[in-house]
Design an enzyme around this catalytic site. Structure first.
Site, mmCIF file in Angstrom:
data_model
loop_
_atom_site.group_PDB
_atom_site.id
_atom_site.type_symbol
_atom_site.label_atom_id
_atom_site.label_comp_id
_atom_site.label_asym_id
_atom_site.label_seq_id
_atom_site.Cartn_x
_atom_site.Cartn_y
_atom_site.Cartn_z
ATOM 1 N N ASP A 1 1.587 -19.362 11.597
ATOM 2 C CA ASP A 1 2.025 -18.577 10.447
ATOM 3 C C ASP A 1 2.975 -19.357 9.558
ATOM 4 O O ASP A 1 2.852 -19.353 8.323
ATOM 5 C CB ASP A 1 2.725 -17.299 10.915
ATOM 6 C CG ASP A 1 1.767 -16.210 11.337
ATOM 7 O OD1 ASP A 1 0.549 -16.453 11.292
ATOM 8 O OD2 ASP A 1 2.226 -15.121 11.713
ATOM 9 N N GLY B 1 -7.652 -12.618 12.841
ATOM 10 C CA GLY B 1 -6.901 -13.473 13.750
ATOM 11 C C GLY B 1 -5.412 -13.296 13.563
ATOM 12 O O GLY B 1 -4.962 -12.697 12.590
ATOM 13 N N HIS B 2 -4.671 -13.811 14.510
ATOM 14 C CA HIS B 2 -3.219 -13.893 14.402
ATOM 15 C C HIS B 2 -2.796 -15.271 14.898
ATOM 16 O O HIS B 2 -3.624 -16.086 15.317
ATOM 17 C CB HIS B 2 -2.535 -12.786 15.205
ATOM 18 C CG HIS B 2 -2.434 -11.493 14.473
ATOM 19 N ND1 HIS B 2 -1.798 -11.368 13.260
ATOM 20 C CD2 HIS B 2 -2.894 -10.253 14.784
ATOM 21 C CE1 HIS B 2 -1.862 -10.117 12.848
ATOM 22 N NE2 HIS B 2 -2.521 -9.419 13.751
ATOM 23 N N ASP B 3 -1.513 -15.526 14.863
ATOM 24 C CA ASP B 3 -0.977 -16.852 15.169
ATOM 25 C C ASP B 3 -1.542 -17.418 16.466
ATOM 26 O O ASP B 3 -1.992 -18.563 16.504
ATOM 27 C CB ASP B 3 0.547 -16.758 15.250
ATOM 28 C CG ASP B 3 1.201 -18.118 15.277
ATOM 29 O OD1 ASP B 3 1.531 -18.639 14.203
ATOM 30 O OD2 ASP B 3 1.376 -18.673 16.382
ATOM 31 N N TYR C 1 -5.157 -18.590 16.131
ATOM 32 C CA TYR C 1 -5.323 -19.844 15.401
ATOM 33 C C TYR C 1 -4.917 -21.035 16.262
ATOM 34 O O TYR C 1 -5.590 -22.074 16.268
ATOM 35 C CB TYR C 1 -4.503 -19.829 14.106
ATOM 36 C CG TYR C 1 -4.702 -18.603 13.257
ATOM 37 C CD1 TYR C 1 -5.954 -18.004 13.138
ATOM 38 C CD2 TYR C 1 -3.635 -18.011 12.585
ATOM 39 C CE1 TYR C 1 -6.139 -16.861 12.364
ATOM 40 C CE2 TYR C 1 -3.809 -16.879 11.803
ATOM 41 C CZ TYR C 1 -5.056 -16.309 11.710
ATOM 42 O OH TYR C 1 -5.220 -15.189 10.943
ATOM 43 N N ASP D 1 -2.225 1.457 -4.891
ATOM 44 C CA ASP D 1 -3.525 1.605 -4.250
ATOM 45 C C ASP D 1 -4.509 0.743 -5.031
ATOM 46 O O ASP D 1 -4.997 1.143 -6.099
ATOM 47 C CB ASP D 1 -3.958 3.072 -4.268
ATOM 48 C CG ASP D 1 -5.306 3.292 -3.593
ATOM 49 O OD1 ASP D 1 -5.928 2.288 -3.165
ATOM 50 O OD2 ASP D 1 -5.752 4.446 -3.511
ATOM 51 N N LEU D 2 -4.802 -0.424 -4.537
ATOM 52 C CA LEU D 2 -5.616 -1.380 -5.276
ATOM 53 C C LEU D 2 -7.092 -0.985 -5.325
ATOM 54 O O LEU D 2 -7.869 -1.611 -6.055
ATOM 55 C CB LEU D 2 -5.463 -2.776 -4.671
ATOM 56 C CG LEU D 2 -4.038 -3.338 -4.680
ATOM 57 C CD1 LEU D 2 -4.001 -4.729 -4.060
ATOM 58 C CD2 LEU D 2 -3.460 -3.363 -6.085
ATOM 59 N N LYS D 3 -7.466 0.059 -4.590
ATOM 60 C CA LYS D 3 -8.840 0.578 -4.677
ATOM 61 C C LYS D 3 -8.979 1.626 -5.774
ATOM 62 O O LYS D 3 -10.094 2.006 -6.129
ATOM 63 C CB LYS D 3 -9.271 1.163 -3.331
ATOM 64 C CG LYS D 3 -9.368 0.116 -2.220
ATOM 65 C CD LYS D 3 -9.817 0.732 -0.906
ATOM 66 C CE LYS D 3 -9.921 -0.323 0.179
ATOM 67 N NZ LYS D 3 -10.344 0.257 1.484
ATOM 68 N N ARG E 1 0.832 -1.196 0.000
ATOM 69 C CA ARG E 1 0.000 0.000 0.000
ATOM 70 C C ARG E 1 0.869 1.248 0.000
ATOM 71 O O ARG E 1 1.987 1.242 0.540
ATOM 72 C CB ARG E 1 -0.930 -0.004 1.199
ATOM 73 C CG ARG E 1 -0.237 -0.028 2.552
ATOM 74 C CD ARG E 1 -1.257 -0.143 3.669
ATOM 75 N NE ARG E 1 -0.619 -0.342 4.959
ATOM 76 C CZ ARG E 1 -1.297 -0.528 6.090
ATOM 77 N NH1 ARG E 1 -2.615 -0.545 6.068
ATOM 78 N NH2 ARG E 1 -0.664 -0.706 7.231
#
Length: 375
Positions: free
Chosen positions: A170, A139-141, A144, A74-76, A40
């Site tokens: 991860d 979520g993060h590691d 999970y 900027d993929l938007k 980004r």
């Protein structure tokens, strides 16, 4: 004549951030792939902002992204999205790590890319998979591991789980399955001319780490009891014991020959040498023996012995023992400071399959070019 690297000529478009995807594309780059990363605008991948810094980016970002190129997109923005889609049409592999449905809304999903590039291997790394009640959750590691059941299988005396030693979900649930499946899918695309959409769920891939619990369950033995199974604290043979100086011994004397030699060396009372049916009592007796001497005593006693027991090392001890390599010939350089580099993360890719001993810079974040970076 120099032997080509296994992935020479393979073009990888990396839309991922932080750890699982970038580490996967790093391993592909180590094997010769040409990785272009889209980040980004502004700060780029959030990993760039971490501490400590190495030049304009963090050291974490540097070791995960050496040898790649990075462009701000900027993929938007429709124009930049179209430019990204043009890159996707050229790529052999795409790795993305958005929540399910995000790339579709952006116009960069698998169907949109496949329409222009039917051979593409498109890898989506997510926390919980592409569908189901958890699919769109953040979520993060640690999340999970907690929800997959693994975090709760090893507990302390109060029944509380501990923080894991590293980010298992991860890497073991995300990075490695992604790399394995990308390589298989590339082989399939070579044979058939058709790519595929790979779905890598970090939570679901943790099931492989729980192989023993699955085997026990399928054989009718029930699910693991926290802190009570062979490898989770229920056996004196596989346990961590404090020493007299506040250090610890990691004991993994599972096989009988290792166990027999261990209890002989430590001087365990004869009535405790057969641990069958009296595991708690043997664990307590062994704990008393280890607590009678400091770590150096046990290190010297175990030296040269096949007992599968070792003092829990600090990082500097592991480095001194040659078990952690901080002097790797592979180096990462700061693109903004010529000559500034440090030995980087040793690669699990064999030195016969990569550019061993190479210095490569991590990428500065450049403007998205009008022409193809792969031209």
């Amino acid at each position: 004549m120099t032997t080509p690297l296994p992935l020479s000529g393979v073009k990888v478009l990396d839309l991922s951030t932080l750890l699982p995807g970038p580490l996967a594309t790093l391993l592909l780059a180590d094997a010769g792939a040409d990785v272009v990363k889209l980040e980004r605008p502004g700060q780029g991948d959030e990993m760039r902002t971490y501490e400590p810094k190495f030049g304009e980016a963090s050291a974490n970002y540097a070791v995960l992204n050496r040898g790649k190129r990075a462009y701000a997109a900027d993929l938007k923005d429709p124009a930049q999205r179209d430019r990204a889609l043009a890159l996707a049409a050229e790529a052999d592999v795409i790795v993305e790590q958005f929540r399910p449905g995000v790339t579709d809304r952006l116009g960069l999903g698998y169907d949109a890319v496949k329409a222009r590039n039917p051979r593409v291997v498109y890898c989506s790394i997510t926390g919980y998979g592409p569908s189901g009640p958890h699919a769109r959750r953040a979520g993060h590691d640690l999340t999970y591991l907690a929800e997959a059941g693994l975090l709760g299988v090893v507990t302390d005396s109060t029944g509380a789980p501990s923080l894991p030693v590293t980010v298992l979900a991860d890497i073991a649930g995300g990075t490695y399955p992604a790399v394995m499946n990308i390589l298989l899918a590339l082989r399939q695309a070579e044979a058939t001319g058709q790519g595929t959409h790979l779905q890598v769920s970090m939570t679901h891939n943790l099931q492989v780490l729980a192989y023993g619990y699955f085997a026990t369950r399928q054989a009718g033995g029930g699910w693991p009891r926290p802190g009570a199974e062979l490898l989770t604290g229920g056996s004196p043979r596989y346990h961590i014991y404090p020493t007299s100086d506040g250090r610890h011994v990691a004991c993994a004397a599972l096989e009988q020959k290792f166990w027999d030699r261990l209890v002989e060396l430590v001087g365990l009372a004869p009535e405790f040498r057969d641990d069958s049916g009296q595991e708690d009592a043997v664990t307590e007796a062994l704990a008393q023996r280890f607590a009678a001497h400091p770590a150096d005593y046990w290190r010297e006693l175990f030296d040269g012995e096949d007992v599968c027991a070792a003092v829990v090392a600090s990082w500097d001890e592991a480095v001194d023992a040659g078990l952690v390599d901080i002097a790797s010939p592979d180096r990462v350089a700061d693109p903004g400071a010529p000559g500034a580099s440090f030995p980087t993360l040793p690669s699990p890719v064999s030195s016969t399959l990569r550019r061993a001993g190479e210095t490569a810079a991590y990428p500065a974040l450049a403007p998205l070019p009008d022409s193809s970076p792969w031209a």
